[in-house]
Design an enzyme around this catalytic site. Structure first.
Site, short mmCIF file in Angstrom:
data_model
loop_
_atom_site.label_atom_id
_atom_site.label_comp_id
_atom_site.label_asym_id
_atom_site.label_seq_id
_atom_site.Cartn_x
_atom_site.Cartn_y
_atom_site.Cartn_z
N GLU A 144 0.75 -1.72 -0.12
CA GLU A 144 0.32 0.16 -0.14
C GLU A 144 0.54 0.92 0.18
O GLU A 144 2.13 1.03 0.56
CB GLU A 144 -0.54 -0.41 0.86
CG GLU A 144 -1.74 -1.03 1.35
CD GLU A 144 -3.20 -1.19 2.70
OE1 GLU A 144 -3.50 -1.92 2.92
OE2 GLU A 144 -2.67 -0.55 3.56
N CYS B 159 2.83 8.71 0.42
CA CYS B 159 3.99 7.63 1.19
C CYS B 159 4.06 6.86 0.60
O CYS B 159 3.09 5.48 0.35
CB CYS B 159 3.01 8.03 2.58
SG CYS B 159 3.62 6.92 4.13
N CYS C 91 7.78 -3.17 15.47
CA CYS C 91 6.82 -2.26 16.68
C CYS C 91 5.82 -2.97 17.02
O CYS C 91 4.77 -2.63 16.30
CB CYS C 91 7.92 -0.87 15.89
SG CYS C 91 8.61 -0.66 15.45
N CYS D 247 2.52 -1.01 15.54
CA CYS D 247 2.28 -0.97 14.17
C CYS D 247 1.69 -2.33 13.75
O CYS D 247 2.17 -3.49 14.18
CB CYS D 247 3.59 -0.67 13.87
SG CYS D 247 3.94 -0.72 12.37
N CYS E 121 -0.58 6.29 9.89
CA CYS E 121 1.00 5.79 10.15
C CYS E 121 0.26 4.97 11.30
O CYS E 121 -0.18 4.85 12.12
CB CYS E 121 1.46 7.17 11.48
SG CYS E 121 2.95 6.61 11.57
S1 SF4 Z 1 7.40 -0.25 10.01
FE1 SF4 Z 1 6.53 -0.52 11.68
S2 SF4 Z 1 7.07 -2.59 12.75
FE2 SF4 Z 1 8.23 -1.89 11.00
S3 SF4 Z 1 9.24 -0.08 11.42
FE3 SF4 Z 1 7.89 0.76 11.23
S4 SF4 Z 1 6.65 1.02 12.78
FE4 SF4 Z 1 8.41 -0.86 12.81
#
Ligand code: SF4
Length: 333
Positions: free
Chosen positions: A82, A95, A106, A109, A326
């Site tokens: 995406e 983006c 993370c 995320c 985000c």
């Molecule tokens: S995409 Fe998500 S898991 Fe990967 S570095 Fe970025 S914030 Fe962290």
């Protein structure tokens, strides 16, 4: 593919100007197929159709809100990625994704919640902006900015990301100024060093999200390998070397990193430095159990930074209603 096609032109002794024409058709006119390349003879178009696919990505879906358009692509091997176009004043920001999911894990995320598949090729990164450019061309507009904040950690796909940056910046291709390109990393220190030595004039953003090692490591496992002190040190070096402010991205998560104590720790970490802090309210999604903080908490957090002369802004969360904000890009697979 472009390189292979250029090679084909050379191998078949086609005049050099054909390569220039080809690049204009791709990077200025954003043609959809070889059949649209009517400056080429029918015979050449047929040859190209027989030997190549013009694009390795297929656009399968777009979703729009007033100021955000999410583009969903399918790769040749059947995965989905995406990208998001953000409309803000005169700015048209693409983006882009750099990987199919992400191995950095993370905790907040959506991209990191799914198993990492692979790095995108340089072409796959570039094609995201080609498709977005084609979309904008209908309105007589162009991509003005590119941010590497979509799916994936750009510095874990360093070579292909750098290749794509050079194409975005190339005057004969996208002609997007280096200052309008931002690479966002969770903090892969050796790659930040390598990147600053390239002297590309591209801007750097750090996904920070916590101002002490204990909290940051619990949210972002990368911090165990590259702790805060070393990360901030290399960012200071980046600023010194490039004369560019580093942006720190800080997603505010209710009850996790949004207290006055957290804000004061952030002040301590960054005070006296040439930085900008982007505060972003957490965007809830199905892959994590976190919540968005109240507006008053965000304002209070920002005030603490401002009162201590740390430049900051609250990034308007664009696209959360289409999972294009985000930390929400997770593809469909
Ligand atoms: S995409 Fe998500 S898991 Fe990967 S570095 Fe970025 S914030 Fe962290």
């Amino acid at each position: 593919m472009y390189d292979k096609i250029k090679q084909y032109f050379q191998d078949n002794n086609l005049p050099k100007f054909r390569i220039k024409q080809f690049e204009d058709l791709i990077f200025k006119q954003f043609v959809s197929s070889f059949d649209d390349m009517t400056t080429f003879s029918k015979d050449l178009r047929e040859q190209l159709n027989e030997n190549f696919n013009l694009y390795s990505l297929s656009l399968i879906e777009t979703e729009k809100t007033k100021d955000t358009i999410k583009f969903m692509f399918e790769t040749e091997d059947g995965d989905h990625i995406e990208s998001v176009l953000m409309i803000n004043g005169k700015r048209r920001t693409a983006c882009v994704s750099s990987q199919i999911f992400c191995a950095m894990g993370c905790k907040f995320c959506a991209t990191g919640a799914k198993p990492f598949k692979r790095n995108l090729t340089g072409e796959e990164i570039v094609e995201q902006v080609l498709f977005i450019s084609k979309y904008l061309k209908k309105m007589d507009e162009r991509v003005s900015n590119v941010v590497y904040m979509g799916m994936g950690e750009p510095f874990m796909n360093y070579d292909n990301v750098v290749e794509s940056i050079k194409i975005f910046n190339d005057r004969d291709k996208f002609d997007i100024g280096a200052r309008h390109i931002v690479v966002s990393t969770c903090g892969i220190i050796p790659k930040i060093k390598e990147f600053m030595n390239l002297n590309l004039q591209v801007r750097l953003a750090i996904s920070l999200h916590a101002a002490n090692d204990e909290l940051r490591s619990s949210l972002m496992p990368v911090n165990n390998q590259y702790p805060l002190k070393d990360l901030i040190e290399v960012c200071d070096e980046f600023t010194k070397k490039t004369n560019k402010k580093v942006s720190y991205e800080y997603v505010l998560i209710k009850g996790v990193n949004d207290s006055e104590k957290d804000a004061k720790e952030l002040v301590q970490l960054l005070e006296g430095k040439l930085v900008h802090v982007n505060l972003i309210a957490y965007n809830p999604h199905e892959f994590a159990d976190f919540e968005k903080p109240a507006k008053s908490t965000i304002i209070n957090f920002k005030n603490i930074l401002e009162n201590n002369k740390i430049e900051s802004s609250v990034r308007r969360s664009m696209g959360d209603e289409i999972s294009g904000a985000c930390g929400q890009l997770a593809g469909k697979k």
